[in-house]
Structure formats: structure tokens, C-alpha cells
Design a protein around this motif. Structure first.
Motif, PDB file in Angstrom:
ATOM      1  N   GLU A  56     -20.521  -0.748  10.805  1.00 56.04           N
ATOM      2  CA  GLU A  56     -20.695   0.638  10.352  1.00 56.04           C
ATOM      3  C   GLU A  56     -22.036   0.766   9.622  1.00 56.04           C
ATOM      4  O   GLU A  56     -22.324  -0.013   8.703  1.00 56.04           O
ATOM      5  CB  GLU A  56     -19.554   1.027   9.408  1.00 56.04           C
ATOM      6  CG  GLU A  56     -19.721   2.396   8.764  1.00 56.04           C
ATOM      7  CD  GLU A  56     -18.684   2.665   7.691  1.00 56.04           C
ATOM      8  OE1 GLU A  56     -18.791   3.708   7.023  1.00 56.04           O
ATOM      9  OE2 GLU A  56     -17.779   1.813   7.504  1.00 56.04           O
ATOM     10  N   GLN A  57     -22.837   1.724  10.025  1.00 56.48           N
ATOM     11  CA  GLN A  57     -24.098   1.967   9.327  1.00 56.48           C
ATOM     12  C   GLN A  57     -23.814   2.847   8.120  1.00 56.48           C
ATOM     13  O   GLN A  57     -23.403   3.992   8.248  1.00 56.48           O
ATOM     14  CB  GLN A  57     -25.133   2.620  10.242  1.00 56.48           C
ATOM     15  CG  GLN A  57     -26.477   2.798   9.559  1.00 56.48           C
ATOM     16  CD  GLN A  57     -27.607   3.119  10.517  1.00 56.48           C
ATOM     17  OE1 GLN A  57     -27.412   3.144  11.733  1.00 56.48           O
ATOM     18  NE2 GLN A  57     -28.795   3.344   9.991  1.00 56.48           N
ATOM     19  N   VAL A  58     -24.062   2.316   6.919  1.00 56.31           N
ATOM     20  CA  VAL A  58     -23.751   3.018   5.674  1.00 56.31           C
ATOM     21  C   VAL A  58     -24.947   3.829   5.191  1.00 56.31           C
ATOM     22  O   VAL A  58     -24.822   4.977   4.775  1.00 56.31           O
ATOM     23  CB  VAL A  58     -23.307   2.021   4.586  1.00 56.31           C
ATOM     24  CG1 VAL A  58     -22.981   2.747   3.285  1.00 56.31           C
ATOM     25  CG2 VAL A  58     -22.101   1.228   5.063  1.00 56.31           C
ATOM     26  N   THR A  59     -26.118   3.237   5.226  1.00 62.42           N
ATOM     27  CA  THR A  59     -27.364   3.930   4.899  1.00 62.42           C
ATOM     28  C   THR A  59     -28.377   3.578   5.985  1.00 62.42           C
ATOM     29  O   THR A  59     -28.056   2.878   6.955  1.00 62.42           O
ATOM     30  CB  THR A  59     -27.915   3.516   3.524  1.00 62.42           C
ATOM     31  OG1 THR A  59     -28.371   2.151   3.591  1.00 62.42           O
ATOM     32  CG2 THR A  59     -26.855   3.649   2.442  1.00 62.42           C
ATOM     33  N   GLU A  60     -29.589   4.024   5.791  1.00 65.86           N
ATOM     34  CA  GLU A  60     -30.630   3.734   6.777  1.00 65.86           C
ATOM     35  C   GLU A  60     -30.833   2.234   6.948  1.00 65.86           C
ATOM     36  O   GLU A  60     -31.168   1.762   8.033  1.00 65.86           O
ATOM     37  CB  GLU A  60     -31.955   4.384   6.338  1.00 65.86           C
ATOM     38  CG  GLU A  60     -33.105   4.146   7.297  1.00 65.86           C
ATOM     39  CD  GLU A  60     -34.428   4.672   6.767  1.00 65.86           C
ATOM     40  OE1 GLU A  60     -35.436   4.483   7.449  1.00 65.86           O
ATOM     41  OE2 GLU A  60     -34.439   5.261   5.659  1.00 65.86           O
ATOM     42  N   ARG A  61     -30.583   1.458   5.868  1.00 62.76           N
ATOM     43  CA  ARG A  61     -30.886   0.034   5.897  1.00 62.76           C
ATOM     44  C   ARG A  61     -29.683  -0.874   5.666  1.00 62.76           C
ATOM     45  O   ARG A  61     -29.812  -2.094   5.761  1.00 62.76           O
ATOM     46  CB  ARG A  61     -31.965  -0.290   4.847  1.00 62.76           C
ATOM     47  CG  ARG A  61     -33.319   0.307   5.178  1.00 62.76           C
ATOM     48  CD  ARG A  61     -34.365  -0.049   4.142  1.00 62.76           C
ATOM     49  NE  ARG A  61     -35.676   0.408   4.587  1.00 62.76           N
ATOM     50  CZ  ARG A  61     -36.494  -0.290   5.359  1.00 62.76           C
ATOM     51  NH1 ARG A  61     -36.154  -1.506   5.755  1.00 62.76           N
ATOM     52  NH2 ARG A  61     -37.661   0.183   5.736  1.00 62.76           N
ATOM     53  N   VAL A  62     -28.540  -0.316   5.323  1.00 62.30           N
ATOM     54  CA  VAL A  62     -27.367  -1.130   4.999  1.00 62.30           C
ATOM     55  C   VAL A  62     -26.273  -0.918   6.039  1.00 62.30           C
ATOM     56  O   VAL A  62     -25.944   0.221   6.384  1.00 62.30           O
ATOM     57  CB  VAL A  62     -26.828  -0.789   3.591  1.00 62.30           C
ATOM     58  CG1 VAL A  62     -25.570  -1.594   3.293  1.00 62.30           C
ATOM     59  CG2 VAL A  62     -27.892  -1.070   2.536  1.00 62.30           C
ATOM     60  N   PHE A  63     -25.707  -2.041   6.492  1.00 59.82           N
ATOM     61  CA  PHE A  63     -24.651  -2.015   7.495  1.00 59.82           C
ATOM     62  C   PHE A  63     -23.437  -2.766   6.949  1.00 59.82           C
ATOM     63  O   PHE A  63     -23.576  -3.844   6.368  1.00 59.82           O
ATOM     64  CB  PHE A  63     -25.120  -2.668   8.795  1.00 59.82           C
ATOM     65  CG  PHE A  63     -26.357  -2.035   9.383  1.00 59.82           C
ATOM     66  CD1 PHE A  63     -26.246  -1.057  10.359  1.00 59.82           C
ATOM     67  CD2 PHE A  63     -27.618  -2.399   8.930  1.00 59.82           C
ATOM     68  CE1 PHE A  63     -27.381  -0.465  10.891  1.00 59.82           C
ATOM     69  CE2 PHE A  63     -28.758  -1.809   9.453  1.00 59.82           C
ATOM     70  CZ  PHE A  63     -28.639  -0.836  10.432  1.00 59.82           C
ATOM     71  N   LYS A  64     -22.274  -2.174   7.136  1.00 62.22           N
ATOM     72  CA  LYS A  64     -21.023  -2.796   6.708  1.00 62.22           C
ATOM     73  C   LYS A  64     -20.378  -3.453   7.926  1.00 62.22           C
ATOM     74  O   LYS A  64     -20.124  -2.794   8.933  1.00 62.22           O
ATOM     75  CB  LYS A  64     -20.091  -1.744   6.106  1.00 62.22           C
ATOM     76  CG  LYS A  64     -18.800  -2.285   5.525  1.00 62.22           C
ATOM     77  CD  LYS A  64     -17.997  -1.151   4.896  1.00 62.22           C
ATOM     78  CE  LYS A  64     -16.734  -1.652   4.243  1.00 62.22           C
ATOM     79  NZ  LYS A  64     -15.954  -0.538   3.620  1.00 62.22           N
ATOM     80  N   ILE A  65     -20.131  -4.743   7.803  1.00 57.11           N
ATOM     81  CA  ILE A  65     -19.599  -5.509   8.928  1.00 57.11           C
ATOM     82  C   ILE A  65     -18.223  -6.060   8.562  1.00 57.11           C
ATOM     83  O   ILE A  65     -18.051  -6.681   7.506  1.00 57.11           O
ATOM     84  CB  ILE A  65     -20.538  -6.668   9.298  1.00 57.11           C
ATOM     85  CG1 ILE A  65     -21.908  -6.123   9.733  1.00 57.11           C
ATOM     86  CG2 ILE A  65     -19.935  -7.531  10.396  1.00 57.11           C
ATOM     87  CD1 ILE A  65     -22.914  -7.196  10.045  1.00 57.11           C
ATOM     88  N   LYS A  66     -17.258  -5.804   9.404  1.00 64.47           N
ATOM     89  CA  LYS A  66     -15.932  -6.393   9.262  1.00 64.47           C
ATOM     90  C   LYS A  66     -15.826  -7.534  10.264  1.00 64.47           C
ATOM     91  O   LYS A  66     -15.960  -7.337  11.477  1.00 64.47           O
ATOM     92  CB  LYS A  66     -14.853  -5.349   9.520  1.00 64.47           C
ATOM     93  CG  LYS A  66     -14.827  -4.222   8.491  1.00 64.47           C
ATOM     94  CD  LYS A  66     -13.704  -3.229   8.770  1.00 64.47           C
ATOM     95  CE  LYS A  66     -13.707  -2.099   7.736  1.00 64.47           C
ATOM     96  NZ  LYS A  66     -12.628  -1.106   8.003  1.00 64.47           N
TER      97      LYS A  66
END
Length: 338
Positions: free
Chosen positions: A18-28
């Protein structure tokens, strides 16, 4: 982005990205949650950045989210021109009880600085005192000349744009800032003679609400890409100036937070003078006025007006904070002189 290269480097089997911000991605993945950051680091920054990461781990600093090593035993993965790093996902706690973010953040800053504090001799600066004094005088003279030039140019117009009107309206306040800056320059030079060493700490370098997460047990700082060792006043000035750009900044709580910080780090008069000089520096104001003059040729006056207002707030709130800082000076020569 070649997800396969990055994911393989960390030996993850993602269930969801999941892309949370332009530069941060949340990975499960692997029944856990991770934060993948596409950093602003360049290859030349990596040596400093990795040294800071190792230093933080050695000091066992609270509020630090550890990074995962990739399969090549590096703390990062490079994909074309981008540099990524991976860390555990830390979830912000949301409770019915409101928190005082200013106090919460400054407690964390104080703990960080106290845990990494060392001292730095200022003898070389004393030897260059005359040069520093001349630089102060030259800079202030340049600021005043530039400001007066802009105001005269704007006032000579039949009709002023909104940002030009703002600059003229704020001129008197800016002049007060110049006067107070000159006073702090004198204080800085005076207390330099009485000071042998200054504090030297690890500074995060870019403290703002998006770069820390508050949980029930701790406040975690994120994004250590700008961290370096310097005077603790750097973090304070950067954090406060970020807050000052907003119209709803609560200067009372900011002043309270400064008092909280001083419980962790007992700033000397020399360091307080350095902080005041940073808060009162009009360099960004002058740059923004100059930049707005260029933007106005492209008719982007609304954006210019917004930026001018933000820089004015930084100086206005900075002026109010330095008034309080002055009252905390320890040297008797400054008592009741404000």
C-alpha cells in the motif's frame, strides 16, 4: 520501480503493498507489517547516513526504529537512481485523551540530545572573533539595504500586488527583528569570551510531525536522512521554525516546550544566543521576497503571498520566543536589561 528487486533483496513474500505517501509504502508480508521508504539520499550521502545508523544503535537510543539488513548485508537497496530502506511499521496510537504534541515531541528531542551529548571546544571560534564580528555587521547591513531597496521599489508603484503590500506592511516588524538580531549578535560575542566549550549532540535534522510517531510507550523518530552531529540548537530552531509557519501555532505551548527541553539540556548563554540568532535570521525572508519578485513576472502572485506570510510568521513567532529566551540568560549583566 522494480518491486521484485527490492522485495527479493529483503527476502519478503508480500501479501499486500500500500502506498501511504509519495515515498512511504506499507508492506504486509510474513504475518508482519513493514515500512519501505524511498529516501532522498544520494550515493554520496550513504557513508554519513550509515555511520549515523550505527552510532544510534551503539548508543541504544530510545525512539529509534531499527532498519532491516538486505541480503547483501547493507541497510539499503539501490534501484536505479533511488535508494530504499526497510523498517518495522510503527502504528500511531489514537486515544480519547488528547496529547500535547509540542511537549511530547520536545521530550523526545531532549532525550535524544541528552543520550548523545558531548562537548566541543570553541577556542578556534574565539581566535576568529574579530572576523565573526565583521561578518555579523556585513550580513546585517546587507539585509537592511536589501529590505529598504525592496520597500522603496514597491512603494514607488502606482498599484502594488498583494505580496508587495505585505512586504511594505511588515517592514516595521522586520526592522525590529533586525534591531534585535543586532543585539543578540553583541550578546553572542560577549558570552563567547566566558565560554570554553559548547554542547555537541546528534541532531535529527528534520523534526516535524510527519517524522515522528507517538505510541503509548514512546515517541519514535522517523527519517534520519538529515541527521548529523552539531549544536543541539539546530534541532530546536528547525522544529520551531517549522511550527511557526502556521497561523495557529500556540506560542505559549512553544515557550513551555522550551522550558521542558532545558530540563534535559542546560543550555549555556552562548548556546541560547546561538539559538536566538537562528530564530531571528531573516535570510529566508529576504530570499522569499526576492523569489516572489521573480514569480510575479509569471503572475503567480497568490503563491508568493502565501510564502511571504509563512516567512513573516516564522520571524514574528521567533521574535516572541527570543524574548522569553532572553529572560532565561544566566549572566548578571543581562538582568533587567530587556
Amino acid at each position: 520501480m522494480e518491486w521484485s528487486n527490492i522485495i527479493e533483496a529483503y527476502q519478503l513474500q508480500p501479501e499486500e503493498i500500500e502506498q501511504v505517501t509519495e515515498r512511504v509504502f506499507k508492506i504486509k508480508a510474513n504475518s508482519q507489517q513493514y515500512a519501505l521508504k524511498r529516501s532522498r539520499l544520494y550515493p554520496d550521502d550513504l557513508g554519513r547516513w550509515q555511520a549515523i545508523q550505527q552510532f544510534i544503535q551503539q548508543k541504544q537510543i530510545l525512539g529509534f526504529v531499527p532498519l532491516y539488513y538486505a541480503e547483501n548485508n547493507q541497510l539499503f537497496v539501490q534501484d536505479q537512481e533511488h535508494i530504499y530502506y526497510l523498517m518495522p511499521w510503527v502504528e500511531q496510537d489514537y486515544t480519547d485523551q488528547p496529547i500535547d504534541e509540542y511537549a511530547t515531541a520536545i521530550h523526545a528531542v531532549g532525550r535524544l540530545h541528552a543520550a548523545t551529548m558531548d562537548y566541543h571546544q570553541i577556542a578556534p571560534m574565539k581566535q576568529n572573533k574579530t572576523t565573526i564580528e565583521q561578518q555579523f555587521q556585513q550580513e546585517l547591513s546587507t539585509y537592511r539595504d536589501q529590505m529598504l531597496k525592496y520597500v522603496r521599489y514597491f512603494e514607488a508603484k502606482r498599484f502594488m500586488s498583494p505580496y508587495e503590500l505585505q512586504v511594505c506592511m511588515y517592514y516595521r516588524d522586520i526592522e525590529h527583528t533586525f534591531n534585535q538580531l543586532e543585539r543578540w549578535q553583541e550578546i553572542y560575542l560577549d558570552v563567547m569570551d566566558e565560554t570554553e566549550k559548547m554542547k555537541y549532540t546528534l541532531c535529527h535534522g528534520n523534526i516535524r510531525p510527519s517524522h515522528y510517531v507517538v505510541t503509548q510507550t514512546n515517541t519514535y523518530f522517523l527519517n534520519w536522512e538529515d541527521a548529523f552531529m552539531t549544536s543541539p540548537t539546530y534541532d530546536l530552531a528547525a522544529y520551531y521554525q517549522y511550527l511557526f509557519q502556521f497561523h495557529d501555532c500556540d506560542i505559549g505551548k512553544v515557550i513551555d516546550s522550551f522550558s521542558i527541553y532545558c530540563r534535559y539540556i542546560d543550555l549555556s548563554d552562548y548556546e541560547k544566543a546561538l539559538l536566538a540568532l537562528q530564530l531571528l535570521s531573516p535570510s529566508k525572508w529576504i530570499q522569499e521576497v526576492s523569489s516572489s519578485m521573480q514569480s510575479s513576472r509569471n503572475k503567480n502572485t497568490v503563491n508568493s503571498s502565501i510564502k511571504i506570510e509563512q516567512e513573516y510568521r516564522r520571524l514574528l513567532f521567533g521574535f516572541q520566543l527570543q524574548e522569553f529566551i532572553y529572560k532565561t540568560l544566566k549572566s548578571e549583566q543581562f538582568e533587567d536589561a530587556y
